[in-house]
Design a protein around this motif. Structure first.
Motif, PDB file in Angstrom:
ATOM      1  N   LYS A  64       0.820  -1.204   0.000  1.00 39.41           N
ATOM      2  CA  LYS A  64       0.000   0.000   0.000  1.00 39.41           C
ATOM      3  C   LYS A  64       0.856   1.257   0.000  1.00 39.41           C
ATOM      4  O   LYS A  64       1.768   1.413   0.811  1.00 39.41           O
ATOM      5  CB  LYS A  64      -0.929  -0.001   1.220  1.00 39.41           C
ATOM      6  N   GLY A  65       0.572   2.130  -0.935  1.00 37.54           N
ATOM      7  CA  GLY A  65       1.268   3.405  -1.020  1.00 37.54           C
ATOM      8  C   GLY A  65       2.596   3.349  -1.740  1.00 37.54           C
ATOM      9  O   GLY A  65       3.236   4.389  -1.946  1.00 37.54           O
ATOM     10  N   LYS A  66       3.042   2.137  -2.139  1.00 41.43           N
ATOM     11  CA  LYS A  66       4.343   2.000  -2.787  1.00 41.43           C
ATOM     12  C   LYS A  66       4.258   1.377  -4.171  1.00 41.43           C
ATOM     13  O   LYS A  66       5.055   1.700  -5.048  1.00 41.43           O
ATOM     14  CB  LYS A  66       5.281   1.175  -1.901  1.00 41.43           C
ATOM     15  N   GLY A  67       3.317   0.474  -4.381  1.00 44.93           N
ATOM     16  CA  GLY A  67       3.180  -0.160  -5.685  1.00 44.93           C
ATOM     17  C   GLY A  67       3.197  -1.672  -5.589  1.00 44.93           C
ATOM     18  O   GLY A  67       3.069  -2.249  -4.511  1.00 44.93           O
ATOM     19  N   THR A  68       3.348  -2.321  -6.751  1.00 44.31           N
ATOM     20  CA  THR A  68       3.396  -3.778  -6.827  1.00 44.31           C
ATOM     21  C   THR A  68       4.814  -4.213  -7.157  1.00 44.31           C
ATOM     22  O   THR A  68       5.443  -3.660  -8.056  1.00 44.31           O
ATOM     23  CB  THR A  68       2.417  -4.299  -7.901  1.00 44.31           C
ATOM     24  N   PHE A  69       5.304  -5.210  -6.434  1.00 45.23           N
ATOM     25  CA  PHE A  69       6.690  -5.651  -6.564  1.00 45.23           C
ATOM     26  C   PHE A  69       6.759  -7.128  -6.903  1.00 45.23           C
ATOM     27  O   PHE A  69       5.868  -7.912  -6.550  1.00 45.23           O
ATOM     28  CB  PHE A  69       7.451  -5.392  -5.262  1.00 45.23           C
ATOM     29  N   VAL A  70       7.843  -7.508  -7.586  1.00 47.53           N
ATOM     30  CA  VAL A  70       8.052  -8.895  -7.977  1.00 47.53           C
ATOM     31  C   VAL A  70       8.351  -9.729  -6.734  1.00 47.53           C
ATOM     32  O   VAL A  70       9.229  -9.386  -5.942  1.00 47.53           O
ATOM     33  CB  VAL A  70       9.220  -9.024  -8.980  1.00 47.53           C
ATOM     34  N   VAL A  71       7.631 -10.834  -6.581  1.00 50.89           N
ATOM     35  CA  VAL A  71       7.793 -11.710  -5.427  1.00 50.89           C
ATOM     36  C   VAL A  71       8.924 -12.697  -5.677  1.00 50.89           C
ATOM     37  O   VAL A  71       9.141 -13.155  -6.803  1.00 50.89           O
ATOM     38  CB  VAL A  71       6.474 -12.472  -5.145  1.00 50.89           C
ATOM     39  N   ASN A  72       9.646 -13.034  -4.620  1.00 51.48           N
ATOM     40  CA  ASN A  72      10.686 -14.054  -4.699  1.00 51.48           C
ATOM     41  C   ASN A  72      10.017 -15.423  -4.684  1.00 51.48           C
ATOM     42  O   ASN A  72       9.398 -15.810  -3.700  1.00 51.48           O
ATOM     43  CB  ASN A  72      11.644 -13.926  -3.511  1.00 51.48           C
ATOM     44  N   ARG A  73      10.147 -16.176  -5.784  1.00 52.18           N
ATOM     45  CA  ARG A  73       9.487 -17.469  -5.905  1.00 52.18           C
ATOM     46  C   ARG A  73      10.460 -18.644  -5.823  1.00 52.18           C
ATOM     47  O   ARG A  73      10.080 -19.788  -6.068  1.00 52.18           O
ATOM     48  CB  ARG A  73       8.740 -17.540  -7.245  1.00 52.18           C
ATOM     49  N   THR A  74      11.721 -18.377  -5.514  1.00 52.33           N
ATOM     50  CA  THR A  74      12.694 -19.462  -5.453  1.00 52.33           C
ATOM     51  C   THR A  74      12.396 -20.365  -4.262  1.00 52.33           C
ATOM     52  O   THR A  74      12.047 -19.892  -3.179  1.00 52.33           O
ATOM     53  CB  THR A  74      14.129 -18.921  -5.319  1.00 52.33           C
ATOM     54  N   ARG A  75      12.543 -21.664  -4.443  1.00 53.72           N
ATOM     55  CA  ARG A  75      12.190 -22.628  -3.404  1.00 53.72           C
ATOM     56  C   ARG A  75      13.084 -22.513  -2.182  1.00 53.72           C
ATOM     57  O   ARG A  75      12.662 -22.774  -1.059  1.00 53.72           O
ATOM     58  CB  ARG A  75      12.283 -24.052  -3.974  1.00 53.72           C
ATOM     59  N   ASP A  76      14.346 -22.169  -2.404  1.00 55.62           N
ATOM     60  CA  ASP A  76      15.291 -22.108  -1.287  1.00 55.62           C
ATOM     61  C   ASP A  76      15.420 -20.713  -0.701  1.00 55.62           C
ATOM     62  O   ASP A  76      16.319 -20.443   0.092  1.00 55.62           O
ATOM     63  CB  ASP A  76      16.665 -22.615  -1.721  1.00 55.62           C
ATOM     64  N   HIS A  77      14.502 -19.813  -1.109  1.00 56.49           N
ATOM     65  CA  HIS A  77      14.521 -18.427  -0.603  1.00 56.49           C
ATOM     66  C   HIS A  77      15.856 -17.732  -0.877  1.00 56.49           C
ATOM     67  O   HIS A  77      16.301 -16.898  -0.109  1.00 56.49           O
ATOM     68  CB  HIS A  77      14.230 -18.385   0.900  1.00 56.49           C
ATOM     69  N   GLN A  78      16.490 -18.092  -1.989  1.00 51.32           N
ATOM     70  CA  GLN A  78      17.753 -17.442  -2.330  1.00 51.32           C
ATOM     71  C   GLN A  78      17.466 -16.036  -2.849  1.00 51.32           C
ATOM     72  O   GLN A  78      16.623 -15.849  -3.720  1.00 51.32           O
ATOM     73  CB  GLN A  78      18.506 -18.253  -3.379  1.00 51.32           C
ATOM     74  N   LEU A  79      18.159 -15.070  -2.297  1.00 49.65           N
ATOM     75  CA  LEU A  79      17.918 -13.670  -2.629  1.00 49.65           C
ATOM     76  C   LEU A  79      18.998 -13.165  -3.576  1.00 49.65           C
ATOM     77  O   LEU A  79      20.162 -13.531  -3.449  1.00 49.65           O
ATOM     78  CB  LEU A  79      17.910 -12.814  -1.366  1.00 49.65           C
ATOM     79  N   LEU A  80      18.590 -12.333  -4.498  1.00 47.99           N
ATOM     80  CA  LEU A  80      19.535 -11.705  -5.419  1.00 47.99           C
ATOM     81  C   LEU A  80      19.750 -10.270  -4.994  1.00 47.99           C
ATOM     82  O   LEU A  80      18.801  -9.516  -4.802  1.00 47.99           O
ATOM     83  CB  LEU A  80      18.996 -11.743  -6.850  1.00 47.99           C
ATOM     84  N   ARG A  81      21.018  -9.885  -4.845  1.00 49.10           N
ATOM     85  CA  ARG A  81      21.345  -8.507  -4.541  1.00 49.10           C
ATOM     86  C   ARG A  81      22.320  -7.993  -5.585  1.00 49.10           C
ATOM     87  O   ARG A  81      23.155  -8.736  -6.096  1.00 49.10           O
ATOM     88  CB  ARG A  81      21.956  -8.389  -3.141  1.00 49.10           C
ATOM     89  N   VAL A  82      22.204  -6.709  -5.897  1.00 45.83           N
ATOM     90  CA  VAL A  82      22.968  -6.120  -6.994  1.00 45.83           C
ATOM     91  C   VAL A  82      23.998  -5.147  -6.448  1.00 45.83           C
ATOM     92  O   VAL A  82      23.652  -4.195  -5.732  1.00 45.83           O
ATOM     93  CB  VAL A  82      22.035  -5.395  -7.990  1.00 45.83           C
ATOM     94  N   LEU A  83      25.264  -5.394  -6.772  1.00 45.64           N
ATOM     95  CA  LEU A  83      26.325  -4.463  -6.412  1.00 45.64           C
ATOM     96  C   LEU A  83      26.460  -3.415  -7.511  1.00 45.64           C
ATOM     97  O   LEU A  83      26.325  -3.715  -8.687  1.00 45.64           O
ATOM     98  CB  LEU A  83      27.652  -5.202  -6.244  1.00 45.64           C
ATOM     99  N   GLY A  84      26.716  -2.184  -7.101  1.00 48.04           N
ATOM    100  CA  GLY A  84      26.868  -1.118  -8.085  1.00 48.04           C
ATOM    101  C   GLY A  84      25.562  -0.446  -8.444  1.00 48.04           C
ATOM    102  O   GLY A  84      25.527   0.418  -9.316  1.00 48.04           O
ATOM    103  N   SER A  85      24.471  -0.836  -7.775  1.00 45.60           N
ATOM    104  CA  SER A  85      23.163  -0.249  -8.069  1.00 45.60           C
ATOM    105  C   SER A  85      22.762   0.716  -6.960  1.00 45.60           C
ATOM    106  O   SER A  85      22.529   0.306  -5.821  1.00 45.60           O
ATOM    107  CB  SER A  85      22.103  -1.346  -8.198  1.00 45.60           C
ATOM    108  N   ILE A  86      22.690   1.997  -7.277  1.00 43.36           N
ATOM    109  CA  ILE A  86      22.251   2.986  -6.301  1.00 43.36           C
ATOM    110  C   ILE A  86      20.797   2.713  -5.908  1.00 43.36           C
ATOM    111  O   ILE A  86      20.417   2.830  -4.750  1.00 43.36           O
ATOM    112  CB  ILE A  86      22.379   4.412  -6.862  1.00 43.36           C
ATOM    113  N   GLY A  87      19.980   2.302  -6.879  1.00 40.31           N
ATOM    114  CA  GLY A  87      18.572   2.024  -6.608  1.00 40.31           C
ATOM    115  C   GLY A  87      18.392   0.916  -5.596  1.00 40.31           C
ATOM    116  O   GLY A  87      17.563   1.001  -4.681  1.00 40.31           O
TER     117      GLY A  87
END
Length: 249
Positions: A64-87
Motif C-alpha cells: 500500500k502506497g508503494k506499488g506492486t513488486f516482484v515476489v521471490n518465488r525461489t524454493r530455497d529463498h535465495q535472494l539476489l542482490r545487486v552491487l553497483g546499483s544505487i537504486g
C-alpha cells in the motif's frame, strides 16, 4: 471463431513474461497503473485488473502506497542482490524483503556512539569518518531465517540525531531526504569465507560450517566526505550477487 483474450490478461502475461525471463528481478517494482495506462493505452480499470492478475497468480505483491513488486518465488529463498546499483542500495534491507514477499525482522545487538571516528580499507583505498560515529550492529531476518549480520558506522557530523531514528528505515533514503546529502559514490567489495560453528563472530547459530559473503562498503557524499561505512556477513547459501558495470563508451 476464437474468442479474443481480454486486454488485462494480455498485459499481465506480458509483464509476467518479463519476470520469468529475469528482466524484472525479485523486489523490482512492476509497471505502475499509470505506466500501464500510457504504455498499453488502456483504461485505469484495465490497468488495475492487470496488476491484480499478476498478484493473484503469485508473481507480484502490492504494498500500500508503494506499488506492486516482484515476489521471490525461489524454493530455497535465495535472494539476489545487486552491487553497483544505487537504486538497490537506496531501497534498503527491510523494504527489499517486504517487496519480495518476506517478513523482515531486526534484532539490535549494539547501538552506540563512538567519539573517535572510524576507518576502513576498501579495494586498496582508505575511507575515514571523523568525529562522532553511530555504530549499529544488528541481525537481519527474512521470516525466521537470519540472512545478514550487519554492522554500520554513520557520521553524526553529517547526520546529527540519526541515532534517534528507527533502524528499520533505509538510511540511504534518510541521507538524501532528511539530511539533503548528495551521494556521489558507493564503494563496495565482496569476498567469501567459511564461518565455523562456535566461532566468536558466528551469529547464524548453525551446527555446520556455512559459506558467507563479506560485504565492505562506503558511501561517499559530495566533497568526498564519508557518511557511512559498512561491514556485513551474508549467508552464502541464501544469497546470489549480481554486478552492474558501467563501461566507458
Amino acid at each position: 471463431m476464437k474468442k479474443q483474450q481480454p486486454k488485462f490478461l494480455a498485459i499481465s502475461e506480458d509483464i509476467i513474461a518479463k519476470i520469468a525471463s529475469g528482466e524484472l528481478q525479485p523486489g523490482d517494482k512492476v509497471p505502475s497503473e499509470n505506466e500501464i495506462i500510457h504504455s498499453y493505452r488502456v483504461s485505469n480499470t484495465t490497468a488495475r485488473k492487470s496488476l491484480l492478475e499478476i498478484e493473484l497468480k503469485g508473481w507480484g505483491r502490492r504494498i500500500k502506497g508503494k506499488g506492486t513488486f516482484v515476489v521471490n518465488r525461489t524454493r530455497d529463498h535465495q535472494l539476489l542482490r545487486v552491487l553497483g546499483s544505487i537504486g538497490s542500495t537506496r531501497r534498503g534491507f527491510n523494504e527489499s524483503l517486504e517487496a519480495e514477499g518476506f517478513t523482515p525482522r531486526n534484532i539490535i545487538l549494539e547501538k552506540t556512539v563512538l567519539q573517535d571516528g572510524i576507518s576502513s580499507e576498501i579495494n586498496g583505498q582508505h575511507f575515514i569518518i571523523q568525529g562522532s560515529v553511530l555504530k549499529i550492529h544488528q541481525l537481519r531476518y527474512a521470516d525466521d531465517v537470519l540472512m545478514k549480520d550487519e554492522v554500520k558506522y554513520i557520521s553524526l557530523e553529517l547526520c546529527p540525531k540519526i541515532h534517534m531514528t528507527s533502524t528499520e528505515k533505509s538510511y540511504f533514503k534518510l541521507y538524501e531526504d532528511e539530511y539533503y546529502l548528495k551521494i556521489t559514490d558507493v564503494k563496495q567489495t565482496l569476498s567469501a569465507d567459511i564461518l565455523q560453528p562456535g566461532a566468536p563472530d558466528n551469529n547464524f547459530d548453525t551446527r555446520e560450517p556455512i559459506p558467507i559473503f563479506i560485504l565492505d562498503s562506503s558511501i561517499v557524499t559530495k566533497g568526498g566526505k564519508v557518511v557511512e561505512i559498512e561491514r556485513s556477513y551474508y549467508r552464502g547459501d541464501k544469497y546470489k550477487f549480481a554486478i552492474i558495470a558501467h563501461p566507458e563508451l
